[in-house]
Design a protein around this motif. Sequence first.
Motif, PDB file in Angstrom:
ATOM      1  N   LEU A  75       0.841  -1.210   0.000  1.00  0.00           N
ATOM      2  CA  LEU A  75       0.000   0.000   0.000  1.00  0.00           C
ATOM      3  C   LEU A  75       0.875   1.259   0.000  1.00  0.00           C
ATOM      4  N   TYR A  76       1.924   1.208   0.802  1.00  0.00           N
ATOM      5  CA  TYR A  76       2.871   2.330   0.897  1.00  0.00           C
ATOM      6  C   TYR A  76       3.528   2.565  -0.476  1.00  0.00           C
ATOM      7  N   ALA A  77       3.931   1.470  -1.126  1.00  0.00           N
ATOM      8  CA  ALA A  77       4.581   1.574  -2.441  1.00  0.00           C
ATOM      9  C   ALA A  77       3.591   2.093  -3.495  1.00  0.00           C
ATOM     10  N   LEU A  78       2.362   1.584  -3.447  1.00  0.00           N
ATOM     11  CA  LEU A  78       1.361   2.019  -4.441  1.00  0.00           C
ATOM     12  C   LEU A  78       1.043   3.498  -4.273  1.00  0.00           C
ATOM     13  N   ALA A  79       1.093   3.989  -3.023  1.00  0.00           N
ATOM     14  CA  ALA A  79       0.842   5.405  -2.779  1.00  0.00           C
ATOM     15  C   ALA A  79       1.871   6.255  -3.533  1.00  0.00           C
ATOM     16  N   PHE A  80       3.137   5.838  -3.528  1.00  0.00           N
ATOM     17  CA  PHE A  80       4.172   6.594  -4.242  1.00  0.00           C
ATOM     18  C   PHE A  80       3.903   6.588  -5.741  1.00  0.00           C
ATOM     19  N   LEU A  81       3.508   5.431  -6.255  1.00  0.00           N
ATOM     20  CA  LEU A  81       3.238   5.336  -7.696  1.00  0.00           C
ATOM     21  C   LEU A  81       2.011   6.180  -8.068  1.00  0.00           C
ATOM     22  N   TYR A  82       1.050   6.243  -7.140  1.00  0.00           N
ATOM     23  CA  TYR A  82      -0.150   7.063  -7.357  1.00  0.00           C
ATOM     24  C   TYR A  82       0.227   8.546  -7.394  1.00  0.00           C
ATOM     25  N   PHE A  83       1.160   8.920  -6.497  1.00  0.00           N
ATOM     26  CA  PHE A  83       1.566  10.327  -6.415  1.00  0.00           C
ATOM     27  C   PHE A  83       2.196  10.815  -7.719  1.00  0.00           C
ATOM     28  N   THR A  84       2.834   9.917  -8.460  1.00  0.00           N
ATOM     29  CA  THR A  84       3.514  10.361  -9.690  1.00  0.00           C
ATOM     30  C   THR A  84       2.533  10.966 -10.687  1.00  0.00           C
ATOM     31  N   SER A  85       1.295  10.470 -10.694  1.00  0.00           N
ATOM     32  CA  SER A  85       0.336  10.995 -11.675  1.00  0.00           C
ATOM     33  C   SER A  85      -0.715  11.893 -11.041  1.00  0.00           C
ATOM     34  N   ASN A  86      -0.920  11.776  -9.733  1.00  0.00           N
ATOM     35  CA  ASN A  86      -2.025  12.522  -9.111  1.00  0.00           C
ATOM     36  C   ASN A  86      -1.579  13.546  -8.077  1.00  0.00           C
ATOM     37  N   GLY A  87      -0.293  13.620  -7.782  1.00  0.00           N
ATOM     38  CA  GLY A  87       0.167  14.562  -6.767  1.00  0.00           C
ATOM     39  C   GLY A  87      -0.147  14.074  -5.383  1.00  0.00           C
ATOM     40  N   MET A  88       0.363  14.814  -4.392  1.00  0.00           N
ATOM     41  CA  MET A  88       0.173  14.384  -3.001  1.00  0.00           C
ATOM     42  C   MET A  88      -0.966  15.183  -2.367  1.00  0.00           C
ATOM     43  N   GLY A  89      -2.166  14.992  -2.857  1.00  0.00           N
ATOM     44  CA  GLY A  89      -3.314  15.673  -2.266  1.00  0.00           C
ATOM     45  C   GLY A  89      -3.662  16.953  -3.008  1.00  0.00           C
ATOM     46  N   ARG A  90      -4.773  17.609  -2.577  1.00  0.00           N
ATOM     47  CA  ARG A  90      -5.304  18.781  -3.271  1.00  0.00           C
ATOM     48  C   ARG A  90      -4.300  19.954  -3.277  1.00  0.00           C
ATOM     49  N   ASP A  91      -3.602  20.135  -2.153  1.00  0.00           N
ATOM     50  CA  ASP A  91      -2.674  21.268  -2.049  1.00  0.00           C
ATOM     51  C   ASP A  91      -1.336  21.004  -2.722  1.00  0.00           C
ATOM     52  N   ASN A  92      -1.103  19.753  -3.146  1.00  0.00           N
ATOM     53  CA  ASN A  92       0.175  19.413  -3.782  1.00  0.00           C
ATOM     54  C   ASN A  92      -0.072  18.749  -5.121  1.00  0.00           C
ATOM     55  N   PRO A  93      -0.413  19.547  -6.151  1.00  0.00           N
ATOM     56  CA  PRO A  93      -0.674  18.952  -7.472  1.00  0.00           C
ATOM     57  C   PRO A  93       0.581  18.280  -8.004  1.00  0.00           C
ATOM     58  N   PRO A  94       0.399  17.357  -8.970  1.00  0.00           N
ATOM     59  CA  PRO A  94       1.593  16.646  -9.472  1.00  0.00           C
ATOM     60  C   PRO A  94       2.603  17.616 -10.092  1.00  0.00           C
ATOM     61  N   LEU A  95       3.832  17.442  -9.699  1.00  0.00           N
ATOM     62  CA  LEU A  95       4.919  18.251 -10.258  1.00  0.00           C
ATOM     63  C   LEU A  95       5.692  17.340 -11.205  1.00  0.00           C
ATOM     64  N   HIS A  96       5.716  17.700 -12.449  1.00  0.00           N
ATOM     65  CA  HIS A  96       6.385  16.821 -13.416  1.00  0.00           C
ATOM     66  C   HIS A  96       7.862  17.179 -13.532  1.00  0.00           C
ATOM     67  N   LEU A  97       8.508  17.193 -12.375  1.00  0.00           N
ATOM     68  CA  LEU A  97       9.951  17.425 -12.357  1.00  0.00           C
ATOM     69  C   LEU A  97      10.632  16.061 -12.471  1.00  0.00           C
ATOM     70  N   PRO A  98      11.609  15.942 -13.330  1.00  0.00           N
ATOM     71  CA  PRO A  98      12.237  14.614 -13.507  1.00  0.00           C
ATOM     72  C   PRO A  98      12.760  14.036 -12.198  1.00  0.00           C
ATOM     73  N   PHE A  99      13.388  14.890 -11.377  1.00  0.00           N
ATOM     74  CA  PHE A  99      13.948  14.381 -10.108  1.00  0.00           C
ATOM     75  C   PHE A  99      12.838  13.825  -9.219  1.00  0.00           C
ATOM     76  N   LEU A 100      11.733  14.573  -9.095  1.00  0.00           N
ATOM     77  CA  LEU A 100      10.639  14.159  -8.204  1.00  0.00           C
ATOM     78  C   LEU A 100       9.953  12.893  -8.726  1.00  0.00           C
ATOM     79  N   LEU A 101       9.717  12.863 -10.030  1.00  0.00           N
ATOM     80  CA  LEU A 101       9.080  11.675 -10.632  1.00  0.00           C
ATOM     81  C   LEU A 101       9.956  10.442 -10.446  1.00  0.00           C
ATOM     82  N   GLY A 102      11.241  10.631 -10.724  1.00  0.00           N
ATOM     83  CA  GLY A 102      12.193   9.522 -10.565  1.00  0.00           C
ATOM     84  C   GLY A 102      12.250   9.042  -9.131  1.00  0.00           C
TER      85      GLY A 102
END
Lengths: 192, 101
Positions: A75-102
């Motif tokens: 579940l913890y791992a899937l949360a990270f994979l989810y964050f790559t496309s959906n961001g970390m909640g309403r106040d943290n939209p997805p940032l398509h920075l290569p470092f962050l995505l990687g």
Amino acid sequence: MSLAVTIARWAARILPPHRRAWGEAMAAEVAAIDNPRDAILFAAGCLWAALSERITFMKAFVFAGRLGVGLVTVLYALAFLYFTSNGMGRDNPPLHLPFLLGWQVSMGLSHLAAACFLVFWRPRPFLWACAAAAVPALALTIFGLAGMIMGKLASGTIVISFAWPFVPISMLMGAAWLFAWLEQAPKKPAIA
Amino acid sequence: MPRRPNISPQTRTVLATLFAQPQAWRHGYDLSKETGLKSGTLYPLLIRLADQGLLETEWRKPLQPGKPPRHAYRLTAQGQALAAEREAETLAPAGLREAEA
């Protein structure tokens, strides 16, 4: 071959390899019983004995523990994979920075691998997966510390704010060590 | 002082049954009938006893020709000593009660 002997042969196959001689003993005993009803009852008991030799309480406990910890890690791992496309909640939209995505993808995949190797217990690949999870964790810590030193991050930020990924990795490795230790520990009293 | 091994009532029964004829080789089915223990309880006990050096095991040819060999069991000297010790413990309280009466 009678049903009773067939059941006894199953029991022999179920027994752990170092107990196979006992399986042969059970099968020979069942074959020697003349009364078919008694033979089936005796064979059923042998099957039960074989199952209880194979699935000891501690093994079941260790497997359930690994499965539980593995599911939480998935579940913890899937949360990270989810964050790559959906961001970390309403106040943290997805940032398509290569470092962050990687970073998010490597955290997700390494934890997913660690969870799988924990549940199916492959110690060496598990340690490699934990090492792979420690790399992005270390990267975040270095990034945070560098930001603090250069004064680009909010003052008062403490190291743990960036080193937090090490906490779940440590807990995961601690749980793996505990289960491995429980599996190795003596399981039987002096006399049952 | 070494810790005394904990013995279940079923193990006591098996030890006592085997100790009744210490030199005789006994088979699993006969032991099961005599002790009243199901094979699912008896075999794990026999396995533990053998692991601890208390039980001797041997494949023995049956008396009737044409039958396959069977696994037979009897107590080792160590097993007999343990069985005798446990039997004495079981009898001791009864003896004490008789003495008090």
